[in-house]
Design an enzyme around this catalytic site. Sequence first.
Site, PDB file in Angstrom:
ATOM      1  N   GLY A  21     -58.936  23.185  72.473  1.00  0.00           N
ATOM      2  CA  GLY A  21     -58.775  21.826  73.071  1.00  0.00           C
ATOM      3  C   GLY A  21     -59.606  21.346  74.010  1.00  0.00           C
ATOM      4  O   GLY A  21     -59.952  19.978  73.952  1.00  0.00           O
ATOM      5  N   ASP A  24     -48.972  22.052  80.008  1.00  0.00           N
ATOM      6  CA  ASP A  24     -47.800  21.940  79.606  1.00  0.00           C
ATOM      7  C   ASP A  24     -46.726  22.944  80.312  1.00  0.00           C
ATOM      8  O   ASP A  24     -46.267  22.709  81.424  1.00  0.00           O
ATOM      9  CB  ASP A  24     -47.627  22.285  77.912  1.00  0.00           C
ATOM     10  CG  ASP A  24     -46.448  21.989  77.385  1.00  0.00           C
ATOM     11  OD1 ASP A  24     -45.461  21.741  77.791  1.00  0.00           O
ATOM     12  OD2 ASP A  24     -46.508  21.550  76.081  1.00  0.00           O
ATOM     13  N   PHE A  41     -45.811  14.672  72.801  1.00  0.00           N
ATOM     14  CA  PHE A  41     -46.613  15.614  72.030  1.00  0.00           C
ATOM     15  C   PHE A  41     -47.898  14.480  71.661  1.00  0.00           C
ATOM     16  O   PHE A  41     -47.674  13.689  71.230  1.00  0.00           O
ATOM     17  CB  PHE A  41     -46.122  16.148  70.922  1.00  0.00           C
ATOM     18  CG  PHE A  41     -47.159  16.741  70.112  1.00  0.00           C
ATOM     19  CD1 PHE A  41     -47.574  18.289  70.659  1.00  0.00           C
ATOM     20  CD2 PHE A  41     -47.773  16.697  69.049  1.00  0.00           C
ATOM     21  CE1 PHE A  41     -48.338  19.072  70.084  1.00  0.00           C
ATOM     22  CE2 PHE A  41     -49.006  17.222  68.401  1.00  0.00           C
ATOM     23  CZ  PHE A  41     -49.027  18.596  68.894  1.00  0.00           C
TER      24      PHE A  41
HETATM   25  P1  5GP Z   1     -49.040  25.843  77.811  1.00  0.00           P
HETATM   26  O1  5GP Z   1     -49.335  27.151  77.962  1.00  0.00           O
HETATM   27  O2  5GP Z   1     -49.392  25.122  79.343  1.00  0.00           O
HETATM   28  O3  5GP Z   1     -47.574  25.505  77.537  1.00  0.00           O
HETATM   29  O4  5GP Z   1     -49.763  25.142  76.772  1.00  0.00           O
HETATM   30  C1  5GP Z   1     -51.139  24.826  76.893  1.00  0.00           C
HETATM   31  C2  5GP Z   1     -51.751  24.603  75.711  1.00  0.00           C
HETATM   32  O5  5GP Z   1     -50.595  24.203  74.685  1.00  0.00           O
HETATM   33  C3  5GP Z   1     -52.948  23.609  75.895  1.00  0.00           C
HETATM   34  O6  5GP Z   1     -54.054  24.089  75.822  1.00  0.00           O
HETATM   35  C4  5GP Z   1     -52.886  22.709  74.191  1.00  0.00           C
HETATM   36  O7  5GP Z   1     -53.654  23.402  73.618  1.00  0.00           O
HETATM   37  C5  5GP Z   1     -51.211  23.023  74.048  1.00  0.00           C
HETATM   38  N1  5GP Z   1     -50.605  21.827  74.161  1.00  0.00           N
HETATM   39  C6  5GP Z   1     -49.756  21.623  75.263  1.00  0.00           C
HETATM   40  N2  5GP Z   1     -49.005  20.338  74.934  1.00  0.00           N
HETATM   41  C7  5GP Z   1     -49.750  19.726  73.854  1.00  0.00           C
HETATM   42  C8  5GP Z   1     -49.653  18.402  73.220  1.00  0.00           C
HETATM   43  O8  5GP Z   1     -48.909  17.661  73.751  1.00  0.00           O
HETATM   44  N3  5GP Z   1     -50.679  18.486  72.339  1.00  0.00           N
HETATM   45  C9  5GP Z   1     -51.476  19.324  71.892  1.00  0.00           C
HETATM   46  N4  5GP Z   1     -51.949  18.905  70.750  1.00  0.00           N
HETATM   47  N5  5GP Z   1     -51.515  20.335  72.175  1.00  0.00           N
HETATM   48  C10 5GP Z   1     -50.573  20.746  73.407  1.00  0.00           C
END
Ligand code: 5GP
Length: 188
Positions: A55, A113, A162
């Site tokens: 990402g 997130d 999202f």
């Molecule tokens: P975490 O480990 O903080 O829950 O998630 C981090 C990863 O989840 C980010 O690097 C990203 O790839 C993905 N992610 C989290 N929220 C979103 C979102 O709203 N959209 C997308 N496309 N990916 C997300």
Amino acid sequence: MVTSNEKPSRIKVRDKFFRLYLSKEKIDEIVSGIARSIDRDYSGKTPLCLGILNGAFIFASDLMRKLQIPCEISFVKYSSYHGMESGEKVNRLIGLNETIRGRDVIIVEDIVDTGLTMTKLLYDLKQYQPASVSIACFCFKKEAFRENFKIDYCGLEIPKLFVVGYGLDYDGAGRNFPDIYQLDETDQ
Ligand code: 5GP
């Protein structure tokens, strides 16, 4: 066909519709602001930017091009997201190496997130003894955050939406949109 001056207000990525959330012009301003802060804080240093794939590849390249200080870039890749839900388990796929030791590392992440991915990276990074670690993230879902690290450079706090575009995908698609779109649940 969309010409250079127009942007679609609604897009379809695979089976879902998304509506415009943040324009590329606004994104550009935010990235410039982050770059200015990093330039100020790292004056006289040569930090190593560490982008989290997939990402963050667009944010990392934009940020890198706006930095005036000398800097280097490397990437790490984790898997945690499946479809539209953050996974409980984070697996490292490609990694870190000895070049981290003694470096001022700036982690560059597209979106935080729950914070689980970052927590795992911070833990792994420690084993390589960097001189310092800071975090630059483009989007931060404060309401979803469950961990307790500090984000040094936060582009934008967003609600629990999202989003796709600007490097962010839905099931592998949609990363190439220059603007950011949120899931449009009104008419799926
Ligand atoms: P975490 O480990 O903080 O829950 O998630 C981090 C990863 O989840 C980010 O690097 C990203 O790839 C993905 N992610 C989290 N929220 C979103 C979102 O709203 N959209 C997308 N496309 N990916 C997300």
